[in-house]
Design a protein around this motif. Structure first.
Motif, PDB file in Angstrom:
ATOM      1  N   LYS A 185      30.497  48.239  52.109  1.00  0.00           N
ATOM      2  CA  LYS A 185      30.267  47.020  51.321  1.00  0.00           C
ATOM      3  C   LYS A 185      30.448  47.300  49.830  1.00  0.00           C
ATOM      4  O   LYS A 185      31.003  46.482  49.096  1.00  0.00           O
ATOM      5  CB  LYS A 185      28.864  46.481  51.589  1.00  0.00           C
ATOM      6  N   PHE A 186      29.979  48.468  49.378  1.00  0.00           N
ATOM      7  CA  PHE A 186      30.144  48.851  47.974  1.00  0.00           C
ATOM      8  C   PHE A 186      31.627  48.984  47.639  1.00  0.00           C
ATOM      9  O   PHE A 186      32.096  48.496  46.606  1.00  0.00           O
ATOM     10  CB  PHE A 186      29.415  50.175  47.712  1.00  0.00           C
ATOM     11  N   ASN A 187      32.394  49.681  48.515  1.00  0.00           N
ATOM     12  CA  ASN A 187      33.836  49.842  48.301  1.00  0.00           C
ATOM     13  C   ASN A 187      34.572  48.508  48.400  1.00  0.00           C
ATOM     14  O   ASN A 187      35.592  48.294  47.740  1.00  0.00           O
ATOM     15  CB  ASN A 187      34.421  50.823  49.313  1.00  0.00           C
ATOM     16  N   PHE A 188      34.047  47.617  49.226  1.00  0.00           N
ATOM     17  CA  PHE A 188      34.684  46.317  49.448  1.00  0.00           C
ATOM     18  C   PHE A 188      34.726  45.511  48.160  1.00  0.00           C
ATOM     19  O   PHE A 188      35.732  44.840  47.863  1.00  0.00           O
ATOM     20  CB  PHE A 188      33.923  45.544  50.527  1.00  0.00           C
ATOM     21  N   SER A 189      33.664  45.571  47.379  1.00  0.00           N
ATOM     22  CA  SER A 189      33.575  44.777  46.149  1.00  0.00           C
ATOM     23  C   SER A 189      33.691  45.623  44.883  1.00  0.00           C
ATOM     24  O   SER A 189      33.342  45.178  43.797  1.00  0.00           O
ATOM     25  CB  SER A 189      32.253  43.997  46.128  1.00  0.00           C
ATOM     26  N   ASP A 190      34.190  46.858  45.025  1.00  0.00           N
ATOM     27  CA  ASP A 190      34.323  47.781  43.888  1.00  0.00           C
ATOM     28  C   ASP A 190      35.212  47.169  42.795  1.00  0.00           C
ATOM     29  O   ASP A 190      36.340  46.756  43.051  1.00  0.00           O
ATOM     30  CB  ASP A 190      34.923  49.089  44.397  1.00  0.00           C
ATOM     31  N   LEU A 191      34.683  47.128  41.571  1.00  0.00           N
ATOM     32  CA  LEU A 191      35.411  46.529  40.448  1.00  0.00           C
ATOM     33  C   LEU A 191      35.919  47.578  39.458  1.00  0.00           C
ATOM     34  O   LEU A 191      36.441  47.229  38.391  1.00  0.00           O
ATOM     35  CB  LEU A 191      34.503  45.539  39.711  1.00  0.00           C
ATOM     36  N   SER A 192      35.777  48.855  39.799  1.00  0.00           N
ATOM     37  CA  SER A 192      36.097  49.924  38.844  1.00  0.00           C
ATOM     38  C   SER A 192      37.574  50.002  38.478  1.00  0.00           C
ATOM     39  O   SER A 192      37.930  50.551  37.436  1.00  0.00           O
ATOM     40  CB  SER A 192      35.629  51.273  39.395  1.00  0.00           C
ATOM     41  N   LEU A 193      38.461  49.471  39.322  1.00  0.00           N
ATOM     42  CA  LEU A 193      39.893  49.507  39.011  1.00  0.00           C
ATOM     43  C   LEU A 193      40.254  48.558  37.875  1.00  0.00           C
ATOM     44  O   LEU A 193      41.277  48.726  37.213  1.00  0.00           O
ATOM     45  CB  LEU A 193      40.716  49.153  40.253  1.00  0.00           C
ATOM     46  N   GLN A 194      39.411  47.527  37.675  1.00  0.00           N
ATOM     47  CA  GLN A 194      39.635  46.531  36.630  1.00  0.00           C
ATOM     48  C   GLN A 194      41.021  45.882  36.738  1.00  0.00           C
ATOM     49  O   GLN A 194      41.709  45.648  35.740  1.00  0.00           O
ATOM     50  CB  GLN A 194      39.433  47.152  35.243  1.00  0.00           C
ATOM     51  N   VAL A 195      41.402  45.636  37.981  1.00  0.00           N
ATOM     52  CA  VAL A 195      42.676  44.983  38.293  1.00  0.00           C
ATOM     53  C   VAL A 195      42.380  43.841  39.260  1.00  0.00           C
ATOM     54  O   VAL A 195      41.602  44.021  40.200  1.00  0.00           O
ATOM     55  CB  VAL A 195      43.672  45.977  38.954  1.00  0.00           C
ATOM     56  N   PRO A 196      42.963  42.655  39.061  1.00  0.00           N
ATOM     57  CA  PRO A 196      42.722  41.544  39.980  1.00  0.00           C
ATOM     58  C   PRO A 196      43.046  41.921  41.427  1.00  0.00           C
ATOM     59  O   PRO A 196      43.976  42.693  41.675  1.00  0.00           O
ATOM     60  CB  PRO A 196      43.678  40.452  39.468  1.00  0.00           C
ATOM     61  N   VAL A 197      42.284  41.367  42.357  1.00  0.00           N
ATOM     62  CA  VAL A 197      42.459  41.698  43.777  1.00  0.00           C
ATOM     63  C   VAL A 197      43.883  41.419  44.241  1.00  0.00           C
ATOM     64  O   VAL A 197      44.477  42.215  44.979  1.00  0.00           O
ATOM     65  CB  VAL A 197      41.447  40.919  44.647  1.00  0.00           C
ATOM     66  N   TRP A 198      44.461  40.308  43.800  1.00  0.00           N
ATOM     67  CA  TRP A 198      45.816  39.975  44.257  1.00  0.00           C
ATOM     68  C   TRP A 198      46.841  40.999  43.776  1.00  0.00           C
ATOM     69  O   TRP A 198      47.786  41.321  44.490  1.00  0.00           O
ATOM     70  CB  TRP A 198      46.194  38.571  43.790  1.00  0.00           C
ATOM     71  N   GLN A 199      46.626  41.528  42.574  1.00  0.00           N
ATOM     72  CA  GLN A 199      47.506  42.583  42.073  1.00  0.00           C
ATOM     73  C   GLN A 199      47.329  43.851  42.894  1.00  0.00           C
ATOM     74  O   GLN A 199      48.295  44.566  43.171  1.00  0.00           O
ATOM     75  CB  GLN A 199      47.221  42.865  40.601  1.00  0.00           C
ATOM     76  N   GLN A 200      46.103  44.140  43.290  1.00  0.00           N
ATOM     77  CA  GLN A 200      45.839  45.297  44.147  1.00  0.00           C
ATOM     78  C   GLN A 200      46.563  45.144  45.485  1.00  0.00           C
ATOM     79  O   GLN A 200      47.155  46.098  46.001  1.00  0.00           O
ATOM     80  CB  GLN A 200      44.337  45.454  44.391  1.00  0.00           C
ATOM     81  N   VAL A 201      46.504  43.938  46.038  1.00  0.00           N
ATOM     82  CA  VAL A 201      47.204  43.670  47.299  1.00  0.00           C
ATOM     83  C   VAL A 201      48.701  43.901  47.120  1.00  0.00           C
ATOM     84  O   VAL A 201      49.360  44.530  47.961  1.00  0.00           O
ATOM     85  CB  VAL A 201      46.942  42.221  47.769  1.00  0.00           C
ATOM     86  N   LYS A 202      49.233  43.395  46.028  1.00  0.00           N
ATOM     87  CA  LYS A 202      50.662  43.577  45.728  1.00  0.00           C
ATOM     88  C   LYS A 202      51.016  45.057  45.614  1.00  0.00           C
ATOM     89  O   LYS A 202      52.042  45.511  46.131  1.00  0.00           O
ATOM     90  CB  LYS A 202      51.006  42.848  44.432  1.00  0.00           C
ATOM     91  N   ASP A 203      50.136  45.835  44.968  1.00  0.00           N
ATOM     92  CA  ASP A 203      50.377  47.269  44.793  1.00  0.00           C
ATOM     93  C   ASP A 203      50.350  48.028  46.127  1.00  0.00           C
ATOM     94  O   ASP A 203      50.902  49.120  46.235  1.00  0.00           O
ATOM     95  CB  ASP A 203      49.336  47.869  43.846  1.00  0.00           C
ATOM     96  N   LEU A 204      49.676  47.458  47.104  1.00  0.00           N
ATOM     97  CA  LEU A 204      49.588  48.105  48.416  1.00  0.00           C
ATOM     98  C   LEU A 204      50.815  47.863  49.293  1.00  0.00           C
ATOM     99  O   LEU A 204      51.025  48.572  50.283  1.00  0.00           O
ATOM    100  CB  LEU A 204      48.351  47.610  49.176  1.00  0.00           C
TER     101      LEU A 204
END
Length: 441
Positions: A185-204
């Motif tokens: 749950k902690f990793n699920f909502s981790d904000l330490s990357l400071q990158v929007p979730v959609w950008q993270q999805v794109k990066d994956l």
């Protein structure tokens, strides 16, 4: 002898093995580096749907066009002409060739976990002189095996595929036992990357695509299948099993260590995580599994890389020399080309200090056009037939392939454009020569 055909089980093993190679063993770190748990789940949902629809596209195309052997090239050629067909073949050949370079690089990086120390780096990230020497020996041993025959190589691959599943199952079992829901749950909502979730999805996206590259394996070797209906079945079966493994490995990892800890691991990260859980045996189990996995996947991809220039040469898209086969019916000129390019690439990796992640991105971006062309051809034929089910499947597959191209980003697309531009020189030389030869007959 190599004239014997490949059955459903061996075809499925080729598809599964070509997908589940070195990538899965580094997947936790690769994904944790760019995404939190929520982005991870969204990315797998998009990839799962997209890759399954792409698999179904290959299944139905193999049935609708049973005479189009080596699908990923001939589908593009049939649907969009000689030049586009060549681009598909060229992009696919580069993807497989660069991909198998990545396999041996990560394998020797794993060996470095045993023999390297801070004072003495022997294998490093698979890009040292010693790693290059070891990789080169491996490359030419596989060259020798493949030259003995496609059927024989497929049997060896089937045995290796069964053997490499065991370490993944061990990892999943121990990760499941150690799984902490609060940590996930902690990793699920981790904000330490400071990158929007959609950008993270794109990066994956290129990472998830990389671990599914090889989905077309049964189609590429369609001319050597015992039963043509097995081609589509092997594709879908291989994708479903691989998808289950990938999701379990990555999701469970997020419940064992924090995202930042996973992101900082040495690859293959599965080995480090399992070592955290059970000690040194974890490193041994995953490293042995990785070596077996690399061997079988390298073998699968060498078969694919060898087949494509041979098929393209039949239509004059590649130079006629690639039509040459040996006494075991193996396209020997194509095999030599692939092995030599891999050898040169290994030397370049050593001297330019490149690593697995660089190779992963280049290989992934080169497969984008071939996958888009497959889905676009299926959509084109489905629209002509007016069959609603096929139009729906083809539309989703094409949408997914288009999304991947967008997600790749401008810099990687420009790199792929340069590599495709270089290939055009080969095409025009080969095609003009082929046409002249036909006019003289």
């Amino acid at each position: 002898m190599s004239s014997r055909k490949i059955g459903l089980v061996a075809l499925t093993a080729l598809v599964f093995s070509s997908m589940v190679g070195s990538g899965v063993f580094s997947l936790p770190q690769n994904m944790a580096q760019v995404a939190n748990g929520s982005a991870l789940v969204i990315a797998w949902a998009i990839t799962g749907v997209g890759i399954l629809f792409l698999a179904f596209s290959l299944l139905y195309l193999s049935r609708q066009f049973p005479t189009l052997e080596g699908g990923i090239y001939n589908y593009a050629r049939e649907g969009f002409g000689e030049l586009i067909g060549f681009c598909s073949a060229w992009g696919y050949w580069l993807c497989t060739t660069i991909g198998i370079v990545g396999y041996v690089v990560i394998a020797f990086s794993a060996l470095g976990m045993f023999v390297d120390s801070k004072e003495h780096i022997i294998f490093g990230e698979g890009n040292t002189l010693y790693a290059m020497i070891g990789s080169s020996i491996f490359v030419w041993l596989i060259h020798l095996l493949v030259s003995k025959g496609i059927k024989e190589a497929a049997i060896v691959n089937l045995i290796a595929t069964i053997a490499k599943i065991v370490p993944m199952v061990v990892f999943i079992i121990f990760s499941f036992i150690a799984f902490k829901l609060d940590l996930f749950k902690f990793n699920f909502s981790d904000l330490s990357l400071q990158v929007p979730v959609w950008q993270q999805v794109k990066d994956l996206m290129l990472i998830t695509l990389w671990v599914f590259t090889g989905i077309e394996g049964a189609v590429v070797l369609s001319s050597r299948a015992k039963n043509r209906n097995d081609i589509g079945k092997a594709t879908v079966l291989g994708v479903v099993v691989a998808l289950v493994f990938y999701i379990m490995v990555t999701v469970l990892s997020y419940g064992v260590l924090s995202r930042t800890e996973i992101a900082g691991l040495h690859n293959p990260s599965m080995a480090t995580i399992l070592t955290h859980l059970i000690g040194l045996p974890g490193t041994i189990i995953i490293t042995v599994g990785l070596m077996i996995s690399v061997a079988s996947s390298y073998l699968s991809w060498t078969l694919f890389a060898t087949e494509i220039p041979f098929l393209a040469a039949k239509n004059g898209a590649f130079p006629a020399i690639f039509l040459k086969t040996n006494t075991n019916n193996v396209p020997i000129a194509s095999l030599w080309l692939t092995s030599i390019v891999v050898q040169i690439s290994l030397i370049a990796v050593c001297f330019f200090d490149k690593n697995y992640n660089n190779l992963l991105l280049i290989s992934s971006v080169m497969i984008l056009l071939p996958y888009f062309l497959v889905s676009a051809f299926y959509l084109k034929t489905s629209l002509k037939s007016g069959h609603t089910k096929h139009i729906f499947i083809a539309s989703i597959a094409t949408l997914y392939a288009s999304w991947l191209i967008y997600a790749a980003g401008l810099s990687l697309l420009m790199l792929s454009g340069l590599l495709y531009a270089f290939g055009l020189i080969i095409f025009f030389y080969s095609y003009i020569k082929h046409k002249r030869k036909l006019s003289e007959i």
